[in-house]
Design an enzyme around this catalytic site. Structure first.
Site, short mmCIF file in Angstrom:
data_model
loop_
_atom_site.label_atom_id
_atom_site.label_comp_id
_atom_site.label_asym_id
_atom_site.label_seq_id
_atom_site.Cartn_x
_atom_site.Cartn_y
_atom_site.Cartn_z
N GLY A 32 -20.04 -8.69 -1.90
CA GLY A 32 -18.47 -8.44 -0.57
C GLY A 32 -17.15 -8.05 -1.75
O GLY A 32 -18.04 -7.25 -3.25
N GLY A 34 -13.24 -7.53 -3.78
CA GLY A 34 -11.93 -8.96 -3.59
C GLY A 34 -10.98 -8.02 -3.96
O GLY A 34 -10.77 -5.91 -3.66
N GLY A 35 -9.94 -8.31 -4.73
CA GLY A 35 -8.64 -7.12 -4.83
C GLY A 35 -8.86 -6.74 -6.01
O GLY A 35 -8.50 -5.52 -6.56
N MET A 36 -10.04 -6.79 -6.78
CA MET A 36 -10.39 -6.89 -8.30
C MET A 36 -11.43 -5.67 -8.13
O MET A 36 -11.57 -5.00 -8.90
CB MET A 36 -10.60 -7.70 -9.58
N VAL A 39 -18.63 -7.19 -5.46
CA VAL A 39 -19.74 -8.23 -5.62
C VAL A 39 -21.02 -7.32 -5.17
O VAL A 39 -20.95 -7.24 -4.00
CB VAL A 39 -19.31 -9.29 -5.94
N LYS A 54 -20.88 -8.00 -10.88
CA LYS A 54 -18.93 -7.05 -10.16
C LYS A 54 -18.24 -6.14 -10.88
O LYS A 54 -18.16 -5.87 -12.16
CB LYS A 54 -17.85 -8.68 -10.78
N ASP A 149 -6.78 -20.58 -10.26
CA ASP A 149 -7.27 -20.19 -9.28
C ASP A 149 -8.09 -21.39 -8.30
O ASP A 149 -9.00 -20.58 -7.62
CB ASP A 149 -7.57 -18.84 -8.79
#
Length: 179
Positions: A32, A34-36, A39, A54, A149
């Site tokens: 997947g 994400g913003g940063m 993975v 990651k 978060d």
């Protein structure tokens, strides 16, 4: 690499990551994004286990603030030895300087995915899951780490044990505890 993720970007990133991980790990597939970062699933042949890797988005790696935040995430998680917090096994950099970290792979789904697919969780199990998340957060707080978060998407549930595992400390605040 460009500022927008494309299939060429994803392929190039995967090739760099596969090279950086060899020979300790074999890159298997992307899990997947994400913003940063993205993975990936990898295999550690020496220990016969799967791990998650990651890797920071390369265009963010040029930003000192974003890089520091990514590094802080790896350090923060590695500092917490707790059964309900995803474990970090190591850190590294791609040949272009983009950082990554290797962590525990949790075979299962997030609580968000579970709620979406199955609906509400039975109260007794919900209490157990919340107690496990609270225990993980208490362990983090003892180390001066504030997750910031916590949400169903950032709590994984292990298929084999049903244990709740807190992940994604990407925007965690780290306070000096004197340790």
């Amino acid at each position: 690499m460009t500022d927008r993720p494309t299939s060429e970007h994803t392929d190039a990133l995967a090739a760099l990551l596969a090279e950086a991980l060899r020979p300790a790990y074999q890159l298997l597939r992307r899990l997947g994004e994400g913003g940063m970062g993205s993975v990936y699933l990898a295999r550690q042949p020496a220990l016969k286990r799967e791990v998650a890797v990651k890797v920071m988005q390369p265009w963010l790696a040029k930003d000192a603030t974003a890089r520091a935040r990514f590094q802080r995430e790896a350090e923060a998680v590695a500092a917490i030895a707790h059964p309900n917090v995803v474990a970090v096994h190591g850190v590294g950099e791609l040949s272009d300087g983009t950082p990554y970290f290797v962590m525990q792979f949790v075979k299962g789904r997030s609580i968000e995915e579970r709620l979406t697919a199955d609906g509400p969780i039975e109260p007794r199990e919900a209490r157990r899951l919340l107690a496990e998340v609270a225990s993980a957060l208490a362990a983090a707080h003892k180390r001066g780490i504030i997750h910031r978060d916590i949400k169903p998407a950032n709590v994984l549930q292990d298929d084999s044990t049903s244990r709740a595992i807190v992940s994604d400390f990407g925007i965690a605040a780290v306070r000096d505890t004197g340790d």
